[in-house]
Design a protein around this motif. Structure first.
Motif, PDB file in Angstrom:
ATOM      1  N   ARG A 228       0.811  -1.222   0.000  1.00 52.50           N
ATOM      2  CA  ARG A 228       0.000   0.000   0.000  1.00 52.50           C
ATOM      3  C   ARG A 228       0.845   1.273   0.000  1.00 52.50           C
ATOM      4  NH1 ARG A 228      -3.898   0.390   4.633  1.00 52.50           N
ATOM      5  NH2 ARG A 228      -2.348  -0.780   5.830  1.00 52.50           N
ATOM      6  N   TYR A 229       2.131   1.133  -0.250  1.00 53.65           N
ATOM      7  CA  TYR A 229       3.030   2.287  -0.254  1.00 53.65           C
ATOM      8  C   TYR A 229       4.035   2.159  -1.394  1.00 53.65           C
ATOM      9  CZ  TYR A 229       1.199   3.211   4.416  1.00 53.65           C
ATOM     10  OH  TYR A 229       0.361   3.469   5.478  1.00 53.65           O
ATOM     11  N   THR A 230       4.687   3.268  -1.725  1.00 50.42           N
ATOM     12  CA  THR A 230       5.705   3.282  -2.769  1.00 50.42           C
ATOM     13  C   THR A 230       6.898   4.098  -2.301  1.00 50.42           C
ATOM     14  OG1 THR A 230       3.989   3.172  -4.497  1.00 50.42           O
ATOM     15  CG2 THR A 230       6.184   3.841  -5.188  1.00 50.42           C
ATOM     16  N   LEU A 231       8.085   3.591  -2.584  1.00 50.19           N
ATOM     17  CA  LEU A 231       9.323   4.304  -2.298  1.00 50.19           C
ATOM     18  C   LEU A 231       9.747   5.040  -3.567  1.00 50.19           C
ATOM     19  CD1 LEU A 231      11.663   4.738  -0.190  1.00 50.19           C
ATOM     20  CD2 LEU A 231      12.822   2.819  -1.308  1.00 50.19           C
ATOM     21  N   LEU A 296      20.046   7.241   4.325  1.00 50.59           N
ATOM     22  CA  LEU A 296      18.709   7.335   4.904  1.00 50.59           C
ATOM     23  C   LEU A 296      18.788   7.249   6.429  1.00 50.59           C
ATOM     24  CD1 LEU A 296      16.453   5.098   2.619  1.00 50.59           C
ATOM     25  CD2 LEU A 296      16.320   7.561   2.906  1.00 50.59           C
ATOM     26  N   PRO A 297      17.986   8.023   7.135  1.00 50.52           N
ATOM     27  CA  PRO A 297      17.984   7.940   8.600  1.00 50.52           C
ATOM     28  C   PRO A 297      17.396   6.608   9.063  1.00 50.52           C
ATOM     29  CG  PRO A 297      16.194   9.341   7.843  1.00 50.52           C
ATOM     30  CD  PRO A 297      17.028   9.024   6.634  1.00 50.52           C
ATOM     31  N   ASP A 298      17.698   6.257  10.301  1.00 48.83           N
ATOM     32  CA  ASP A 298      17.278   4.954  10.840  1.00 48.83           C
ATOM     33  C   ASP A 298      15.767   4.755  10.787  1.00 48.83           C
ATOM     34  OD1 ASP A 298      19.900   4.358  11.336  1.00 48.83           O
ATOM     35  OD2 ASP A 298      19.828   4.870  13.463  1.00 48.83           O
ATOM     36  N   ASP A 299      14.981   5.835  11.041  1.00 46.23           N
ATOM     37  CA  ASP A 299      13.531   5.645  11.074  1.00 46.23           C
ATOM     38  C   ASP A 299      12.979   5.241   9.704  1.00 46.23           C
ATOM     39  OD1 ASP A 299      13.906   8.144   9.889  1.00 46.23           O
ATOM     40  OD2 ASP A 299      12.605   9.235  11.273  1.00 46.23           O
ATOM     41  N   MET A 300      13.526   5.816   8.626  1.00 46.05           N
ATOM     42  CA  MET A 300      13.061   5.448   7.291  1.00 46.05           C
ATOM     43  C   MET A 300      13.580   4.070   6.880  1.00 46.05           C
ATOM     44  SD  MET A 300      12.944   8.994   5.046  1.00 46.05           S
ATOM     45  CE  MET A 300      12.380   8.119   3.568  1.00 46.05           C
ATOM     46  N   GLU A 301      14.816   3.763   7.256  1.00 47.38           N
ATOM     47  CA  GLU A 301      15.363   2.432   6.964  1.00 47.38           C
ATOM     48  C   GLU A 301      14.512   1.353   7.623  1.00 47.38           C
ATOM     49  OE1 GLU A 301      17.472   1.392   4.944  1.00 47.38           O
ATOM     50  OE2 GLU A 301      19.224   2.678   4.744  1.00 47.38           O
ATOM     51  N   SER A 305      12.365  -1.597   5.713  1.00 46.44           N
ATOM     52  CA  SER A 305      12.604  -2.993   6.062  1.00 46.44           C
ATOM     53  C   SER A 305      11.316  -3.683   6.457  1.00 46.44           C
ATOM     54  CB  SER A 305      13.634  -3.068   7.189  1.00 46.44           C
ATOM     55  OG  SER A 305      13.857  -4.407   7.578  1.00 46.44           O
ATOM     56  N   ASN A 306      10.495  -3.026   7.266  1.00 49.86           N
ATOM     57  CA  ASN A 306       9.233  -3.601   7.709  1.00 49.86           C
ATOM     58  C   ASN A 306       8.223  -3.721   6.563  1.00 49.86           C
ATOM     59  OD1 ASN A 306      10.115  -3.970  10.339  1.00 49.86           O
ATOM     60  ND2 ASN A 306       9.297  -2.018  11.058  1.00 49.86           N
ATOM     61  N   LEU A 307       8.232  -2.761   5.644  1.00 51.13           N
ATOM     62  CA  LEU A 307       7.347  -2.835   4.487  1.00 51.13           C
ATOM     63  C   LEU A 307       7.729  -4.012   3.585  1.00 51.13           C
ATOM     64  CD1 LEU A 307       7.076   0.978   3.639  1.00 51.13           C
ATOM     65  CD2 LEU A 307       5.165  -0.513   4.266  1.00 51.13           C
ATOM     66  N   ARG A 308       9.024  -4.217   3.400  1.00 52.81           N
ATOM     67  CA  ARG A 308       9.479  -5.339   2.592  1.00 52.81           C
ATOM     68  C   ARG A 308       9.089  -6.670   3.191  1.00 52.81           C
ATOM     69  NH1 ARG A 308      15.407  -2.749   1.806  1.00 52.81           N
ATOM     70  NH2 ARG A 308      15.025  -1.576  -0.125  1.00 52.81           N
ATOM     71  N   GLY A 310       6.539  -7.168   5.027  1.00 51.38           N
ATOM     72  CA  GLY A 310       5.096  -7.284   5.188  1.00 51.38           C
ATOM     73  C   GLY A 310       4.639  -7.125   6.617  1.00 51.38           C
ATOM     74  N   LEU A 311       5.476  -6.517   7.469  1.00 54.42           N
ATOM     75  CA  LEU A 311       5.123  -6.370   8.882  1.00 54.42           C
ATOM     76  C   LEU A 311       4.200  -5.179   9.121  1.00 54.42           C
ATOM     77  CD1 LEU A 311       8.646  -7.031  10.474  1.00 54.42           C
ATOM     78  CD2 LEU A 311       6.732  -8.645  10.195  1.00 54.42           C
ATOM     79  N   ILE A 312       4.218  -4.216   8.183  1.00 55.30           N
ATOM     80  CA  ILE A 312       3.293  -3.068   8.247  1.00 55.30           C
ATOM     81  C   ILE A 312       2.800  -2.776   6.846  1.00 55.30           C
ATOM     82  CG2 ILE A 312       4.298  -1.943  10.285  1.00 55.30           C
ATOM     83  CD1 ILE A 312       5.953  -0.194   8.444  1.00 55.30           C
ATOM     84  N   GLY A 313       1.730  -2.032   6.770  1.00 56.62           N
ATOM     85  CA  GLY A 313       1.205  -1.595   5.474  1.00 56.62           C
ATOM     86  C   GLY A 313       0.566  -2.700   4.688  1.00 56.62           C
TER      87      GLY A 313
END
Length: 313
Positions: A228-231, A296-301, A305-308, A310-313
């Motif tokens: 549900r998101y795009t980088l 990239l800052p840690d929060d975006m990394e 990682s979580n989006l890849r 499937g842990l969120i989104g």
């Protein structure tokens, strides 16, 4: 006795022909100066506004590209930047230019009601002298990134550097690339958003796509798609206030975490998921190209990682 905050603005090519009072009011408002057009007209009559090249000016004058207008903004009390020992990552520093890798949540320069705790306060605490041309509250500031955007931002230390860097920004020769996480799966792999941006007529604290706005162009390339998101990677051709945030919201893909232009239900991040990754400019003295990269800052990394996974989104 009242002092004055000196600030200067350079006329861009696409701004040629605008009325001086209207143009100057918009720039002052963009710098968090609460001002009306009628007050600016009074300042012009009082001689508080000057022009480079020099000459007589009227509030109704049509401005021309390459002109610089200097304003003596009256202040009730003298403003002095207080040094603050703030942790800063200085990634480039020479006698003319300093570049900071700004963390999310840190304001670039002091403003009314927020005189301390900014990047400028931190630089002053390190004994770094900045050009006075940006004004008392914005010394050396040639461009800005939002408080809740992380990444590279440059400052001029000399008058020569200030004029050279602002001219590069005016002619769009500064390279500025950003990484963002946006809502939705984008269908286009690459594209350009060209929509004029100006003050939101319904809310002067926000920017919006408006017909009477200034030309704004954002180029983008999709790096990775999630459920549900795009980088995306964005390249600024122009540099309007909140440009990437406004443009992506306008095409139906607001930035994750954007509390102003985004959606209520979003990713767990404090501020918009936007990072100023690349900054390139021609050095004002040597003429050589300087190109800097910020990881990239840690929060975006962590989000990616979580989006890849499937842990969120």
């Amino acid at each position: 006795m009242r002092s004055a905050v000196r600030t200067a603005y350079l006329v861009g090519t696409e701004e040629t022909g605008e009325r001086l009072d209207k143009w100057l009011t918009e720039h002052l408002q963009d710098d968090d100066i609460d001002i009306s057009r009628s007050v600016v007209q009074k300042w012009v009559k009082a001689g508080l506004v000057s022009r480079i090249p020099a000459g007589k000016i009227k509030a109704s004058d049509a401005i021309e590209a390459g002109q610089t207008y200097t304003v003596e903004v009256p202040e009730d009390e003298p403003f002095e930047i207080v040094p603050d020992d703030i942790p800063l990552s200085i990634v480039y520093d020479d006698p003319h230019v300093v570049v900071v890798d700004k963390p999310r949540g840190l304001v670039v320069h002091p403003a009314a009601g927020h005189p301390r705790g900014t990047v400028i306060n931190g630089l002053v605490a390190r004994g770094i002298t900045l050009s006075a041309l940006g004004g008392d509250m914005r010394p050396g500031v040639v461009h800005r990134i939002d408080k809740d955007t992380s990444g590279l931002v440059m400052f001029a230390k000399t008058e020569m550097a200030y004029y050279a860097l602002t001219e590069q920004l005016r002619t769009h020769s500064v390279e500025r690339q950003y990484i963002a996480i946006v809502h939705g799966r984008m269908t286009h792999e690459t594209g350009t958003v060209e929509m004029p941006i100006g003050r939101d007529p319904q809310d002067r604290q926000k920017m919006a796509v408006v017909e009477s706005g200034k030309r704004a162009v954002t180029h983008f390339q999709v790096l990775e798609k999630f459920e549900r998101y795009t980088l995306v990677q964005c390249r600024l051709e122009t540099g309007r206030t909140h440009q990437i945030r406004v443009h992506f919201a306008a095409i139906g893909h607001p930035l994750a975490g954007d509390q102003v232009y985004g959606r209520r239900h979003t990713l767990p991040i404090h501020g918009q998921a936007l990072h100023a990754k690349t900054l390139g400019f021609i050095h004002p003295e040597s003429g050589e190209m300087v190109r800097l990269e910020s990881p990239l800052p840690d929060d975006m990394e962590k989000l990616i990682s979580n989006l890849r996974a499937g842990l969120i989104g």
